[in-house]
Design an enzyme around this catalytic site. Structure first.
Site, PDB file in Angstrom:
ATOM      1  N   GLY A   1      32.165  52.534  37.758  1.00  0.00           N
ATOM      2  CA  GLY A   1      31.044  51.934  37.045  1.00  0.00           C
ATOM      3  C   GLY A   1      30.374  50.889  37.905  1.00  0.00           C
ATOM      4  O   GLY A   1      30.827  50.580  39.007  1.00  0.00           O
TER       5      GLY A   1
ATOM      6  N   ASP B   1      32.802  34.895  31.038  1.00  0.00           N
ATOM      7  CA  ASP B   1      32.042  36.138  30.885  1.00  0.00           C
ATOM      8  C   ASP B   1      32.739  37.078  29.899  1.00  0.00           C
ATOM      9  O   ASP B   1      32.950  38.257  30.189  1.00  0.00           O
ATOM     10  CB  ASP B   1      31.867  36.809  32.256  1.00  0.00           C
ATOM     11  CG  ASP B   1      30.650  37.720  32.292  1.00  0.00           C
ATOM     12  OD1 ASP B   1      29.842  37.679  31.329  1.00  0.00           O
ATOM     13  OD2 ASP B   1      30.507  38.474  33.273  1.00  0.00           O
TER      14      ASP B   1
HETATM   15  P1  ADP Z   1      30.529  44.589  33.983  1.00  0.00           P
HETATM   16  O1  ADP Z   1      29.530  43.655  34.530  1.00  0.00           O
HETATM   17  O2  ADP Z   1      29.941  45.533  32.994  1.00  0.00           O
HETATM   18  O3  ADP Z   1      31.752  43.925  33.518  1.00  0.00           O
HETATM   19  P2  ADP Z   1      32.197  45.531  36.040  1.00  0.00           P
HETATM   20  O4  ADP Z   1      31.730  45.508  37.444  1.00  0.00           O
HETATM   21  O5  ADP Z   1      33.208  44.547  35.623  1.00  0.00           O
HETATM   22  O6  ADP Z   1      30.928  45.507  35.159  1.00  0.00           O
HETATM   23  O7  ADP Z   1      32.766  46.970  35.718  1.00  0.00           O
HETATM   24  C1  ADP Z   1      31.968  48.094  35.735  1.00  0.00           C
HETATM   25  C2  ADP Z   1      32.713  49.228  35.105  1.00  0.00           C
HETATM   26  O8  ADP Z   1      33.824  49.566  35.917  1.00  0.00           O
HETATM   27  C3  ADP Z   1      33.301  48.922  33.761  1.00  0.00           C
HETATM   28  O9  ADP Z   1      32.399  49.142  32.729  1.00  0.00           O
HETATM   29  C4  ADP Z   1      34.461  49.871  33.689  1.00  0.00           C
HETATM   30  O10 ADP Z   1      34.035  51.117  33.201  1.00  0.00           O
HETATM   31  C5  ADP Z   1      34.889  49.971  35.120  1.00  0.00           C
HETATM   32  N1  ADP Z   1      36.032  49.127  35.398  1.00  0.00           N
HETATM   33  C6  ADP Z   1      36.030  47.831  35.787  1.00  0.00           C
HETATM   34  N2  ADP Z   1      37.292  47.395  35.978  1.00  0.00           N
HETATM   35  C7  ADP Z   1      38.098  48.413  35.702  1.00  0.00           C
HETATM   36  C8  ADP Z   1      39.518  48.586  35.683  1.00  0.00           C
HETATM   37  N3  ADP Z   1      40.319  47.593  36.004  1.00  0.00           N
HETATM   38  N4  ADP Z   1      40.006  49.789  35.334  1.00  0.00           N
HETATM   39  C9  ADP Z   1      39.181  50.782  34.987  1.00  0.00           C
HETATM   40  N5  ADP Z   1      37.859  50.693  34.980  1.00  0.00           N
HETATM   41  C10 ADP Z   1      37.302  49.535  35.322  1.00  0.00           C
END
Ligand code: ADP
Ligand code: MG
Length: 668
Positions: free
Chosen positions: A361, A479
């Site tokens: 993501g 956050d």
């Molecule tokens: P946001 O600003 O939406 O928090 P992040 O960069 O934290 O974005 O995360 C983007 C996406 O990556 C999340 O929506 C999730 O789907 C995925 N993601 C983040 N951390 C993890 C993790 N530890 N395990 C699985 N998926 C994750």
């Protein structure tokens, strides 16, 4: 007279010797290879260094007379006992020849075994006339020439049967009889012999003077014995053709079509059987490279070139890739970094994510990639965060590495970090069920029951309590929002990204304002103080609670004004005694009323304008776990929004969100 007679005799003998060539009655000779002096050579005929007689040298001319070559036994032989004898003496000859055509293309024209009254063939033509006649004297009875031709070209106007034949010629090149070149095996099977096959071929020509019978036999060297059946058995009386004395030899001619014609060995016997030739001592002839040999060489060269090119390509590619890879995975580690624990070498994270291949993501800080740590086999989510301020990174690394020591079942565990230039990589525990956001509003929508939602909010409360009060120092998350709540395999809520917003505190990144805190989750006092506190986290948590219960985002600009801000909606419903009307329609009636009311009311409580009025995380966990009750809470005393500045901000946000037609995602 007696005195004069010897002088006369002497004069006669001398003049005779000078004018007449040597004659031989019992002529027998045998050559296993030649010396130039063995033969009388004319035209292009020559004896090459190996001892082979070369009649033509493979030259080409477009017009007649073409190229000719003749080689005769130097002594004239007596073929008839007297000029008008009606029988010709028997003779037998055996020779080996080889015809070499350039590049094995059709050559020409052939050669002939010739009996001729003279060795002067200066007026003879090459090409189809085989070097012993010409256009005008062909088949002239005055020629007194007998020949056996070995012809490799079909000359239709000269009545040739094909382009590979043996013919009996009288006075010219129109054969009395001819046969396609072949031999008969012991089993009387006719086998073709290719005259210009570039291999030695044996020939036997035998004439029986009494029986007036001529036999011509050929056989390839692979069949060394003379075949018992001749190729040509032809009745012919040579006596009108041959003169008493005749030369014996060979002639050949080329023109547009050209070959090299060689005689390798030759024996001749008058009135007897020609001597056997020593086949083991045949002179060699220079063979033209066969097209096969040529193409083989060409293939060989091409293959070698190809191998070299391939080798070079592979080597260059390997160098390029190793260079690129080492460049890709190279990192300059600064000394200070070594002081902080949980540091990963960049190469390890690069390998773990297979070169950042699978993106989970994208968030406000950067992209998140799935990976498997090579050493432990542990699944991780690697977050790439870019930052231009070195100072900010250093402080953050200091903080992150200490956060790495945190252990709580409702936090997404940070496994380690890595800095590469301005890029920061954070490896977190991988959460197989993704973010809460995706369950509430994204691809996994509708999948969460009330029981699961309640478990999640309790878990997140517990995680926040740990950050605020239970760890060695107070950590403000900054956050808290649905996309930072991740779900593990058992659908437990795990809080991620804690402390990450600190990285942008210095305000070097223009995206900061959008990233740090998200509208609807941001406590109103932040617009004044810009100071994140545990209370501002509580505010965000309240938004999360409402979101979970109502199944919608804190601010949805596309809704009517009185429904746009979720907390205000819930608050007014509460005031109207209909708080449960705010519940997520998707749940229907499948929820526990008390729990739902509790979550909604706590959501509103956390969203109070005054930070000090909000409950803290300990109180919240107590309420949620049934350790305290909200019985006498008066909703009319609750002030949700007292900040006109904030209202203004929300309005601005709403209109810009509508303009950019986003789907109401107030987060990053
Ligand atoms: P946001 O600003 O939406 O928090 P992040 O960069 O934290 O974005 O995360 C983007 C996406 O990556 C999340 O929506 C999730 O789907 C995925 N993601 C983040 N951390 C993890 C993790 N530890 N395990 C699985 N998926 C994750
Ligand atoms: Mg996140």
């Amino acid at each position: 007279m007696a005195i004069h007679l010897p002088w006369f005799l002497l004069f006669f003998l001398l003049s005779h010797v000078r004018t007449s060539p040597a004659t031989s009655l019992n002529s027998t000779f045998s050559f296993n290879g030649f010396q130039p002096s063995d033969l009388s050579l004319s035209g292009f005929a020559t004896v090459i260094s190996t001892g082979a007689l070369q009649l033509t040298n493979g030259q080409r001319t477009m017009n007649l007379p073409g190229i000719t070559g003749q080689a005769f036994y130097p002594a004239i032989l007596q073929f008839k006992k007297g000029p008008s004898a009606t029988t010709t003496r028997s003779f037998s000859t055996h020779f080996l020849f080889e015809i070499v055509s350039k590049d094995q293309k059709p050559g020409g024209h052939g050669f002939a075994f010739v009996l001729a009254p003279s060795t002067n063939f200066c007026s003879a033509s090459g090409g189809p006339f085989l070097g012993f006649v010409n256009q005008s004297n062909n088949v002239n009875p005055n020629n007194h020439i007998f020949a056996v031709e070995f012809d490799t070209v079909q000359q239709v106007d000269l009545e040739d049967r094909d382009g590979n034949h043996v013919g009996i010629d009288v006075n010219g090149v129109i054969s009395n009889t001819s046969e396609s070149a072949a031999y008969y095996t012991e089993l009387n099977k006719k086998e073709t012999v290719l005259l210009d096959s570039q291999t030695p071929i044996q020939a036997w020509i035998e004439y029986d003077g009494k029986g007036k019978q001529l036999n011509v036999t050929i056989a390839p060297l692979s069949h060394p014995l003379k075949p018992t059946r001749s190729l040509i058995s032809y009745s012919i009386d040579l006596s009108p053709i041959l003169l008493e004395h005749m030369y014996v030899g060979f002639s050949s001619g080329t023109q547009k079509l050209f070959s090299k014609h060689y005689i390798l060995a030759w024996s001749f016997t008058m009135e007897g059987k020609a001597q056997e030739l020593d086949l083991s001592r045949l002179p060699s002839v220079p063979r033209d490279r066969t097209p096969l040999g040529k193409s083989l060489k060409l293939y060989l060269y091409l293959s070698v070139a190809l191998v070299i090119i391939l080798f070079l390509i592979i080597t260059i590619s390997i160098c390029y890739w190793t260079h690129k890879k080492s460049k890709l995975t190279s990192e300059k580690v600064e000394e200070w970094e070594m002081d902080y624990p949980h540091r990963f070498p960049y190469r390890e994270l690069y390998r773990a994510t297979k070169g950042f291949k699978e993106e989970l993501g994208k968030g406000g800080f950067g992209s998140v990639y799935k990976g498997v740590l090579p050493r432990s086999g542990m699944e991780v989510a690697v977050k790439k965060v870019s930052h231009s301020s070195k100072q900010g990174i250093r402080e953050f690394v200091a903080e992150v590495s200490s956060l790495g020591r945190m252990r709580h079942r409702n936090l997404v565990q940070l496994q380690g970090w890595c800095r590469r230039g301005e890029e920061l990589l954070l490896a977190y525990e991988f959460m197989p069920k993704g973010s809460l956001d995706s369950h509430l509003f994204g691809i996994r929508r509708k999948s969460l029951s009330w029981e699961q939602r309640f478990k999640i909010v309790k878990g997140i409360a517990s995680g926040l309590l740990y950050l605020h009060e239970e760890w060695e120092q107070v950590v403000v998350h900054r956050d808290v929002k649905a996309s930072n709540v991740l779900l593990d395999g058992d659908l437990n809520g795990r809080l991620g990204d804690f402390g990450l917003s600190r990285l942008y505190e210095h305000g070097t990144n223009p995206k900061t304002t959008k990233i740090v805190g998200s509208f609807g989750y941001m406590a109103p006092e932040l617009s004044r103080t810009c100071k994140f506190t545990t209370s501002s986290d509580v505010y965000s948590y309240g938004a999360l609670l409402l979101e979970m219960a109502c199944g919608r985002r804190p601010i949805e600009p596309e809704r009517p004004c009185d429904e746009m801000i979720l907390v205000e909606l819930v608050h007014s419903l509460w005031k109207g005694g209909r708080i449960l009307d705010a519940m997520d329609n998707k749940l229907g009636n499948s929820y526990v009323v008390e729990e739902a009311e509790l979550v909604l009311k706590l959501g509103v409580l956390c969203s109070q304008a005054a930070p000090e009025s909000r409950p803290n995380m300990r109180q919240l966990t107590q309420f949620l776990n049934g350790g305290a009750s909200l019985q006498d809470l008066e909703c009319h005393n609750i002030v949700i929004q007292d900040d006109p500045g904030m209202d203004q901000l929300i309005l601005q946000y709403s209109s810009s969100a509508i303009l950019s037609s986003t789907s109401g995602n107030s987060g990053s």
